[in-house]
Design an enzyme around this catalytic site. Structure first.
Site, PDB file in Angstrom:
ATOM      1  CB  SER A 135      -0.881  -0.034   1.259  1.00  0.00           C
ATOM      2  OG  SER A 135      -1.671   1.124   1.349  1.00  0.00           O
ATOM      3  CE  LYS A 161      -4.795  -0.113   0.280  1.00  0.00           C
ATOM      4  NZ  LYS A 161      -5.542  -0.969   1.227  1.00  0.00           N
ATOM      5  CE  LYS A 163      -4.209   3.461   2.329  1.00  0.00           C
ATOM      6  NZ  LYS A 163      -5.495   2.974   2.860  1.00  0.00           N
ATOM      7  CG  ASP A 189      -7.980   2.097   0.538  1.00  0.00           C
ATOM      8  OD1 ASP A 189      -9.155   2.508   0.589  1.00  0.00           O
ATOM      9  OD2 ASP A 189      -7.402   1.565   1.511  1.00  0.00           O
ATOM     10  CD  GLU A 214      -8.979  -1.049   0.365  1.00  0.00           C
ATOM     11  OE1 GLU A 214      -7.992  -1.196  -0.401  1.00  0.00           O
ATOM     12  OE2 GLU A 214      -8.895  -1.224   1.594  1.00  0.00           O
ATOM     13  CG  ASP A 239     -10.936  -1.432   4.524  1.00  0.00           C
ATOM     14  OD1 ASP A 239     -11.296  -1.975   5.576  1.00  0.00           O
ATOM     15  OD2 ASP A 239      -9.833  -0.839   4.436  1.00  0.00           O
ATOM     16  CE  LYS A 263      -7.726  -2.802   6.317  1.00  0.00           C
ATOM     17  NZ  LYS A 263      -8.017  -1.359   6.419  1.00  0.00           N
ATOM     18  N   GLY A 291      -4.494  -4.782   5.697  1.00  0.00           N
ATOM     19  CA  GLY A 291      -3.444  -4.613   6.707  1.00  0.00           C
ATOM     20  C   GLY A 291      -3.685  -3.355   7.508  1.00  0.00           C
TER      21      GLY A 291
HETATM   22  O1  SMG Z   1      -0.653  -2.836   6.696  1.00  0.00           O
HETATM   23  O2  SMG Z   1       0.105  -2.325   4.737  1.00  0.00           O
HETATM   24  C1  SMG Z   1      -0.666  -2.128   5.674  1.00  0.00           C
HETATM   25  C2  SMG Z   1      -1.635  -0.987   5.597  1.00  0.00           C
HETATM   26  C3  SMG Z   1      -2.482  -1.085   4.397  1.00  0.00           C
HETATM   27  O3  SMG Z   1      -3.492   0.781   3.384  1.00  0.00           O
HETATM   28  C4  SMG Z   1      -3.503   0.023   4.319  1.00  0.00           C
HETATM   29  N1  SMG Z   1      -4.409   0.078   5.307  1.00  0.00           N
HETATM   30  O4  SMG Z   1      -7.653   1.315   4.560  1.00  0.00           O
HETATM   31  O5  SMG Z   1      -6.677  -0.439   3.924  1.00  0.00           O
HETATM   32  C5  SMG Z   1      -6.664   0.608   4.565  1.00  0.00           C
HETATM   33  C6  SMG Z   1      -5.456   1.067   5.341  1.00  0.00           C
HETATM   34  C7  SMG Z   1      -5.817   1.373   6.765  1.00  0.00           C
HETATM   35  C8  SMG Z   1      -4.705   1.844   7.630  1.00  0.00           C
HETATM   36  S1  SMG Z   1      -4.101   3.362   7.155  1.00  0.00           S
HETATM   37  C9  SMG Z   1      -3.228   4.024   8.468  1.00  0.00           C
HETATM   38 MG    MG Z   2      -8.670   0.288   2.976  1.00  0.00          MG
END
Ligand code: SMG
Ligand code: MG
Length: 371
Positions: A135, A161, A163, A189, A214, A239, A263, A291
């Protein structure tokens, strides 16, 4: 199984680099770990709540409070426990799924360590290693993003992925596609940053052939996601909206998503996560493992879950060094773009005492006698 004591340990670990999402920037990880003591074995669980309630309503201090005051006393009162009984015993407490998940994970780990069974085998894993995705946070400029993606691809990650948020979507995605080509497995995402009024804008992502988008809309807007899914060609993945197997069934039947991010912390534990996997499989909906910047403790369990048959898309199951210079367990490493599924009893990894001590900011031991 009898519960002798529960330890709550707070640790603070610096991140290798700031991680920016549509809801804020993380520079360190403040994590609550749960260790349960039973006569047969200890067990570990990691609470995925962030320090502020910005991903969901839960946050670390609140999780510690509800575990101490409302969850652990119920577990001690329940007498003999099994991991399968944890959710029913805690059912009178509304919500607080991340807190419940951490407690259930620790008890499940202890139970499996006592019987010598790995979490992967217990859950029904069919793979010895899982594809690793990564991510990538929001950056201040596109060249910086391209450098980051390039180094993750060099490391071997099998899926990227990005953001996104309003103002950081079409241009960065176009730049990544142009630079790395059409074969790159790419998804985005939004962490709820858009509304249905942005549907026409989000349709501009259609030409980039993304694996999925996402959680574009707020978590309580299933109808909006269903409407959006009819207006764009990128598959919609949920999610934040999915907190249970029942949510997943509802979202699928409404057409609000065609892919689910699982998750365990968000849904109340690994056992509910497996039910979501099963519900989605029954509907022909693929899932992948999300994650929450976990240490090796939570990562080990996530990787076990990601080895189930319907986890057919690469997860946010990165190597430890994606986030931490030093993990609290032996690090998870990339091997040909995959992460190996632990096969030892329970979660299959154990915290390194000296490292844990180095990062610990507080500990408290809860026993049955406590008022
Ligand atoms: O563990 O690699 C990881 C984080 C992956 O992007 C990630 N998580 O919305 O999926 C999500 C985010 C939530 C945590 S962001 C601080
Ligand atoms: Mg997410």
């Amino acid at each position: 199984m009898k519960l002798n004591a529960v330890e709550l340990r707070r640790i603070a670990i610096p991140l290798v680099a700031p991680f920016r999402t549509s809801f804020g920037t993380q520079t360190k990880r403040d994590i609550l770990l749960v260790r349960v003591e039973t006569p047969e074995a200890d067990g570990w669980g990691e609470c995925v709540a962030l320090s502020e309630p910005v991903y969901s309503s839960e946050y670390v201090e609140g999780a510690a409070h509800v575990i101490r005051e409302h969850l652990v006393p119920r577990l001690f009162e329940a007498g003999s426990l099994s991991a399968a009984r944890v959710a029913p015993v805690l059912e009178p407490v509304r919500g607080h799924r991340m807190a419940k998940a951490a407690v259930e994970a620790a008890i499940l780990d202890a139970e499996l360590r006592a019987s010598g069974v790995s979490l992967a085998a217990h859950l029904g894993a069919v793979r010895e290693a899982v594809d690793a995705g990564v991510s990538v946070g929001i950056m201040s400029a596109i060249p910086e993003l391209l450098d980051a993606v390039s180094s993750y691809l060099d490391a071997g990650y099998r899926r990227i992925k990005l953001k996104i948020e309003p103002g950081w979507d079409v241009a960065p995605i176009q730049a990544v596609r142009e630079r790395f080509g059409d074969d790159l497995a790419l998804q985005v995402d939004a962490n709820t940053a858009y509304t249905l009024a942005d549907a026409r804008h989000l349709a501009k992502l259609d030409p980039f052939d993304l694996l999925l988008i996402e959680q574009p809309l707020p978590e309580d807007d299933l109808a909006g996601h269903a409407a959006l899914a009819r207006m764009i060609s990128t598959p919609v993945c949920l999610d934040e909206s999915i907190e249970s197997a029942r949510d997943a069934a509802a979202a699928i039947s409404m057409g609000a998503c065609s892919i689910v991010n699982v998750k365990p912390g968000r849904v109340g534990g690994y056992l509910e996560a497996r039910r979501i996997h099963d519900v989605c499989a029954a509907h022909g909906v693929p899932v992948w493992c999300g994650g929450m910047l976990e240490t090796g403790i939570g990562r080990a369990a996530n990787v076990a879950l990601a080895a189930l048959p319907n986890f057919t898309l690469p997860g946010d199951t990165s190597a430890s060094d994606r986030y931490f210079h030093q993990d609290v367990t032996e690090p998870f490493v990339l091997e040909d773009g995959r992460v190996r599924v632990p096969d030892g009893p329970g979660i299959g990894v154990t915290p390194i005492a000296a490292v844990l001590e180095q990062f610990t900011t507080s500990t408290e031991l809860l026993g049955p006698g406590r008022p």
